[in-house]
Design an enzyme around this catalytic site. Structure first.
Site, short mmCIF file in Angstrom:
data_model
loop_
_atom_site.label_atom_id
_atom_site.label_comp_id
_atom_site.label_asym_id
_atom_site.label_seq_id
_atom_site.Cartn_x
_atom_site.Cartn_y
_atom_site.Cartn_z
N VAL A 124 41.09 37.36 33.52
CA VAL A 124 42.14 38.12 34.18
C VAL A 124 41.56 39.47 34.56
O VAL A 124 40.84 40.08 33.76
CB VAL A 124 43.36 38.32 33.26
CG1 VAL A 124 44.48 39.07 34.00
CG2 VAL A 124 43.89 36.99 32.73
N CYS A 125 41.85 39.92 35.78
CA CYS A 125 41.48 41.26 36.20
C CYS A 125 39.96 41.47 36.06
O CYS A 125 39.18 40.64 36.52
CB CYS A 125 42.30 42.26 35.37
SG CYS A 125 42.35 43.95 35.99
N THR A 126 39.55 42.55 35.42
CA THR A 126 38.12 42.86 35.34
C THR A 126 37.38 42.05 34.28
O THR A 126 36.18 42.26 34.08
CB THR A 126 37.90 44.36 35.09
OG1 THR A 126 38.65 44.76 33.93
CG2 THR A 126 38.34 45.17 36.30
#
Length: 199
Positions: free
Chosen positions: A109-111
């Site tokens: 998720v995300c970074t």
């Protein structure tokens, strides 16, 4: 958890973005607790098994450590500013590479996808990340086919998702993939996930 059940593990670490971890947890825990017949469990773990302080101050207790977590079928690597030190932490990157060898499905998720990129997991693959980190994804590995407009990118044994709330979409996609579309719809209805932003 019974030995014949499949485990989805959500990694926790200092300065993890809260919703990156808790969003998927909400989806997956609702699924696994309400439909145990599907054969999946979801768990959280951190390096040493201790609680972690998240990016915005929430403290979350992990259920397991790296050492005692059960074998995983799916790993979720959240993002947040806490991923930054991971990008140059050789021990953590080696751990990620070992997971790639042992865990059938790696997700982020995300970074969290930046860590996968730094570990070499996304070479020559399509992937995404938080909108403001798309350039860094390319800097880490120029062979990555960056998908800036996708909420999540499913490339078979690796799934990446964009920022924060996209982790909920990715988790619902996981339910769809692992237990079918009808089950995913039941879960979405159960948690009343029907985004209609007022702004």
């Amino acid at each position: 958890m019974a030995d014949d059940r499949k485990n989805i593990g959500i990694l926790l670490f200092a300065d993890v973005e809260e919703l990156d971890a808790v969003g998927p947890w909400e989806v997956l825990s609702f699924w696994t607790q309400n439909y145990p017949q599907d054969g999946f469990d979801v768990l959280t773990f951190s390096h040493d098994g201790d609680p972690v302080r998240c990016a915005k101050g929430l403290t979350v207790a992990a259920q397991y450590s790296y050492a005692d977590a059960p074998a995983l079928d799916t790993l979720i690597y959240p993002g947040g500013r806490g991923t930054r030190p991971h990008l140059t932490d050789d021990a953590q990157l080696d751990w990620v590479r070992r997971q790639r060898q042992a865990v059938p499905l790696m997700t982020s998720v995300c970074t969290g996808s930046l860590v996968y990129a730094a570990a070499g997991l996304l070479a020559h693959r399509p992937a995404t990340t938080y909108w403001d980190s798309l350039g860094q994804l390319t800097e880490l590995d120029a062979t990555i086919e960056v998908r800036p407009d996708d909420r999540y990118v499913d490339d078979g044994d690796v799934i990446t998702s964009s920022g924060v709330s996209a982790g909920i979409d990715m988790a619902l996609h996981l339910v769809d993939r692992l237990a079918g579309l009808e089950r995913a719809r039941q879960v979405r209805r159960g948690i009343q996930y029907d985004p209609q932003p007022p702004v």
